[in-house]
Design a protein around this motif. Structure first.
Motif, PDB file in Angstrom:
ATOM      1  N   SER A   1     -13.801   4.587   5.869  1.00 40.41           N
ATOM      2  CA  SER A   1     -13.115   4.426   6.679  1.00 40.41           C
ATOM      3  C   SER A   1     -13.499   2.549   6.606  1.00 40.41           C
ATOM      4  O   SER A   1     -11.817   2.326   6.749  1.00 40.41           O
ATOM      5  CB  SER A   1     -13.665   5.258   7.821  1.00 40.41           C
ATOM      6  OG  SER A   1     -12.359   4.950   9.395  1.00 40.41           O
TER       7      SER A   1
ATOM      8  N   LEU B   1      -3.273   6.127   1.653  1.00 36.86           N
ATOM      9  CA  LEU B   1      -4.425   5.506   1.870  1.00 36.86           C
ATOM     10  C   LEU B   1      -5.775   4.845   1.983  1.00 36.86           C
ATOM     11  O   LEU B   1      -6.310   4.454   1.664  1.00 36.86           O
ATOM     12  CB  LEU B   1      -4.419   5.898   3.794  1.00 36.86           C
ATOM     13  CG  LEU B   1      -3.468   5.151   5.010  1.00 36.86           C
ATOM     14  CD1 LEU B   1      -3.167   5.514   6.237  1.00 36.86           C
ATOM     15  CD2 LEU B   1      -2.657   3.426   4.283  1.00 36.86           C
ATOM     16  N   SER B   2      -6.463   6.492   1.399  1.00 41.17           N
ATOM     17  CA  SER B   2      -7.276   6.620   1.073  1.00 41.17           C
ATOM     18  C   SER B   2      -7.881   5.830  -0.349  1.00 41.17           C
ATOM     19  O   SER B   2      -9.343   5.853  -0.925  1.00 41.17           O
ATOM     20  CB  SER B   2      -7.661   8.109   0.876  1.00 41.17           C
ATOM     21  OG  SER B   2      -6.605   9.134  -0.282  1.00 41.17           O
ATOM     22  N   LYS B   3      -7.101   6.213  -1.277  1.00 40.14           N
ATOM     23  CA  LYS B   3      -7.563   4.934  -2.248  1.00 40.14           C
ATOM     24  C   LYS B   3      -7.563   3.511  -2.191  1.00 40.14           C
ATOM     25  O   LYS B   3      -8.038   2.789  -3.408  1.00 40.14           O
ATOM     26  CB  LYS B   3      -5.756   5.228  -3.064  1.00 40.14           C
ATOM     27  CG  LYS B   3      -5.480   6.744  -3.818  1.00 40.14           C
ATOM     28  CD  LYS B   3      -4.530   6.415  -4.846  1.00 40.14           C
ATOM     29  CE  LYS B   3      -3.870   8.154  -4.677  1.00 40.14           C
ATOM     30  NZ  LYS B   3      -2.861   7.989  -5.802  1.00 40.14           N
ATOM     31  N   LEU B   4      -7.644   2.912  -0.811  1.00 40.54           N
ATOM     32  CA  LEU B   4      -7.401   1.544  -0.708  1.00 40.54           C
ATOM     33  C   LEU B   4      -9.281   1.528  -0.782  1.00 40.54           C
ATOM     34  O   LEU B   4      -9.342   0.085  -0.049  1.00 40.54           O
ATOM     35  CB  LEU B   4      -6.723   0.691   0.889  1.00 40.54           C
ATOM     36  CG  LEU B   4      -5.546   1.490   0.494  1.00 40.54           C
ATOM     37  CD1 LEU B   4      -5.000   0.779   1.562  1.00 40.54           C
ATOM     38  CD2 LEU B   4      -4.622   0.094  -0.461  1.00 40.54           C
ATOM     39  N   GLY B   5     -10.073   2.998  -0.598  1.00 35.35           N
ATOM     40  CA  GLY B   5     -11.108   2.110  -0.199  1.00 35.35           C
ATOM     41  C   GLY B   5     -11.636   3.339  -0.169  1.00 35.35           C
ATOM     42  O   GLY B   5     -11.212   4.667  -0.127  1.00 35.35           O
TER      43      GLY B   5
ATOM     44  N   VAL C   1      -8.507   2.901  10.489  1.00 37.07           N
ATOM     45  CA  VAL C   1      -7.991   2.630   9.441  1.00 37.07           C
ATOM     46  C   VAL C   1      -6.598   3.822  10.267  1.00 37.07           C
ATOM     47  O   VAL C   1      -5.619   4.408   9.960  1.00 37.07           O
ATOM     48  CB  VAL C   1      -7.699   2.795   8.218  1.00 37.07           C
ATOM     49  CG1 VAL C   1      -8.926   4.372   8.649  1.00 37.07           C
ATOM     50  CG2 VAL C   1      -6.964   4.109   7.213  1.00 37.07           C
TER      51      VAL C   1
ATOM     52  N   TYR D   1       1.759  -0.307  -0.761  1.00 35.16           N
ATOM     53  CA  TYR D   1       1.144  -0.337  -0.139  1.00 35.16           C
ATOM     54  C   TYR D   1       1.556  -1.584   0.823  1.00 35.16           C
ATOM     55  O   TYR D   1       2.317  -1.353   1.804  1.00 35.16           O
ATOM     56  CB  TYR D   1      -0.584  -0.339   0.023  1.00 35.16           C
ATOM     57  CG  TYR D   1      -0.973   0.794  -1.079  1.00 35.16           C
ATOM     58  CD1 TYR D   1      -1.270   2.381  -0.467  1.00 35.16           C
ATOM     59  CD2 TYR D   1      -1.443   0.736  -2.497  1.00 35.16           C
ATOM     60  CE1 TYR D   1      -1.668   3.529  -1.256  1.00 35.16           C
ATOM     61  CE2 TYR D   1      -2.101   2.057  -2.406  1.00 35.16           C
ATOM     62  CZ  TYR D   1      -2.446   2.861  -2.377  1.00 35.16           C
ATOM     63  OH  TYR D   1      -2.597   4.266  -2.614  1.00 35.16           O
TER      64      TYR D   1
ATOM     65  N   SER E   1     -14.212   0.310   4.934  1.00 35.12           N
ATOM     66  CA  SER E   1     -13.665   0.276   3.511  1.00 35.12           C
ATOM     67  C   SER E   1     -12.180  -0.365   3.402  1.00 35.12           C
ATOM     68  O   SER E   1     -10.966  -1.620   3.301  1.00 35.12           O
ATOM     69  CB  SER E   1     -14.236   0.310   2.058  1.00 35.12           C
ATOM     70  OG  SER E   1     -14.067   1.809   1.570  1.00 35.12           O
ATOM     71  N   GLN E   2     -11.179   1.352   3.520  1.00 37.24           N
ATOM     72  CA  GLN E   2     -10.472   1.373   4.005  1.00 37.24           C
ATOM     73  C   GLN E   2      -9.660   0.786   4.871  1.00 37.24           C
ATOM     74  O   GLN E   2      -8.674  -0.578   4.546  1.00 37.24           O
ATOM     75  CB  GLN E   2      -9.473   2.418   4.447  1.00 37.24           C
ATOM     76  CG  GLN E   2     -10.367   3.462   3.440  1.00 37.24           C
ATOM     77  CD  GLN E   2     -10.255   5.578   3.503  1.00 37.24           C
ATOM     78  OE1 GLN E   2      -9.139   5.616   4.694  1.00 37.24           O
ATOM     79  NE2 GLN E   2     -10.828   5.651   2.752  1.00 37.24           N
ATOM     80  N   THR E   3      -9.788   0.424   6.427  1.00 33.77           N
ATOM     81  CA  THR E   3      -9.776  -0.362   7.546  1.00 33.77           C
ATOM     82  C   THR E   3      -9.811  -1.611   7.035  1.00 33.77           C
ATOM     83  O   THR E   3      -8.252  -2.621   7.314  1.00 33.77           O
ATOM     84  CB  THR E   3     -10.796  -0.545   8.327  1.00 33.77           C
ATOM     85  OG1 THR E   3     -10.922   1.478   9.274  1.00 33.77           O
ATOM     86  CG2 THR E   3     -10.411  -1.807   9.551  1.00 33.77           C
TER      87      THR E   3
END
Length: 321
Positions: free
Chosen positions: A137, A130-134, A97, A29, A139-141
């Motif tokens: 939406s 990207l979906s693993k970052l939170g 995101v 990432y 929390s990912q952002t």
């Protein structure tokens, strides 16, 4: 802040950010976003050379076919104003995101045909992860926004007397490797070993005017880059060095391409393959036309730090020596 301090700050902050994500995975990432910033800043620099100012950058869109073709022809890809790294930062709380997903999708679609081998799919690992970052939406952002602000101060204009970008990239790769433990060999050769191998190869090739070097287990591409630097000191023209690399794991293969491009190596001098060296090594051919494009590869040096601990069946690989 010098390059060591900036690299250490980025690493410390990144290590705190990654939460429950493994170091070996999180590196994809942060290094992916650093590469996107590099490409974005490179395009902005090119636009400024064409006479664009900050006030008219927002006219750089897909609707302007002339500027799209101009940029594609000269740097190999096109990023619209809305998708620039600097635009993401300028959006502030409006950043989402979805902006990243749209930008990465557009990047893949707008690569110059002649540069497909270098750039095609280079952000696939980042895009699908990207979906693993939170869990949502929002929390990912937030996670992505934190990353963007973490790396925004890395200078990529080439005005420094030293390679700040390259130093920070190598620093992060080595630290992620150290945290990945036994998995480190998948993407990183210890710097001291890499330098020793580079000087040995360079001494043998110091009288050549053009060379081709190949790493069949290229990892992050650092070994090839160090050899290119060592040989280039004797040649005086690093643009006469051609780099061939093959890597089995897709995310690591993407690191190879990112690292080579960010070191200023000409795209025409980069030839990479995502493949299993034990099963499908060169000669090179295009899968769509294996007979017509069959091209045996002759190189001046082959270097490798293979995954010695990898399990494989020697009975099915009798051709490997």
């Amino acid at each position: 802040m010098n390059k060591q301090q900036l690299a250490a700050k980025i690493w410390e902050s990144a290590n705190k950010m990654r939460s429950k994500i493994e170091a070996n995975e999180y590196k994809d990432y942060i290094l992916g976003f650093i590469f996107y910033k590099f490409l974005s800043d490179k395009e902005v620099k090119y636009l400024i050379e064409l006479g664009y100012t900050n006030d008219d950058m927002d006219t750089v869109t897909e609707d302007d076919k002339e500027i799209v073709e101009n940029i594609q022809k000269n740097i190999g890809y096109f990023i619209s104003y809305d998708n620039l790294f600097s635009t993401w930062l300028a959006k502030g709380s409006d950043f989402n995101v979805a902006d990243v997903r749209d930008a990465l999708s557009a990047f893949s679609r707008l690569i110059n045909t002649s540069h497909k081998k270098v750039f095609d799919g280079v952000f696939d690992t980042l895009q699908t992860g990207l979906s693993k970052l939170g869990d949502s939406s929002n929390s990912q952002t937030k996670a992505i926004s934190d990353l963007l602000h973490l790396i925004k101060d890395i200078p990529m204009d080439g005005k420094q007397d030293y390679d700040v970008l390259g130093f920070i990239y190598e620093y992060l790769i080595s630290n992620f490797a150290a945290n990945a433990g036994k998995k480190a060999g998948e993407f990183y050769t210890p710097h001291e070993v890499s330098l020793l191998m580079s000087e040995i190869v360079a001494d043998h090739l110091k009288d050549r005017t053009e060379i081709k070097i190949y790493d069949p287990t290229s990892g992050s591409g650092s070994l090839l880059i160090n050899i290119g630097k060592a040989v280039g000191k004797h040649m005086g023209d690093s643009d006469r060095i051609k780099y061939y690399a093959q890597e089995l794991k897709e995310n690591t293969y993407n690191l190879t391409r990112m690292n080579l491009v960010m070191r200023g190596i000409l795209p025409d001098n980069i030839v990479t393959r995502n493949g299993d060296t034990l099963e499908e090594d060169w000669p090179y051919f295009d899968e769509s036309d294996p007979v017509g494009t069959y091209d045996p590869l002759y190189v001046d040096a082959v270097v490798s730090n293979p995954p010695y601990s990898q399990n494989w069946n020697p009975a099915d690989n009798a051709h490997v020596r």
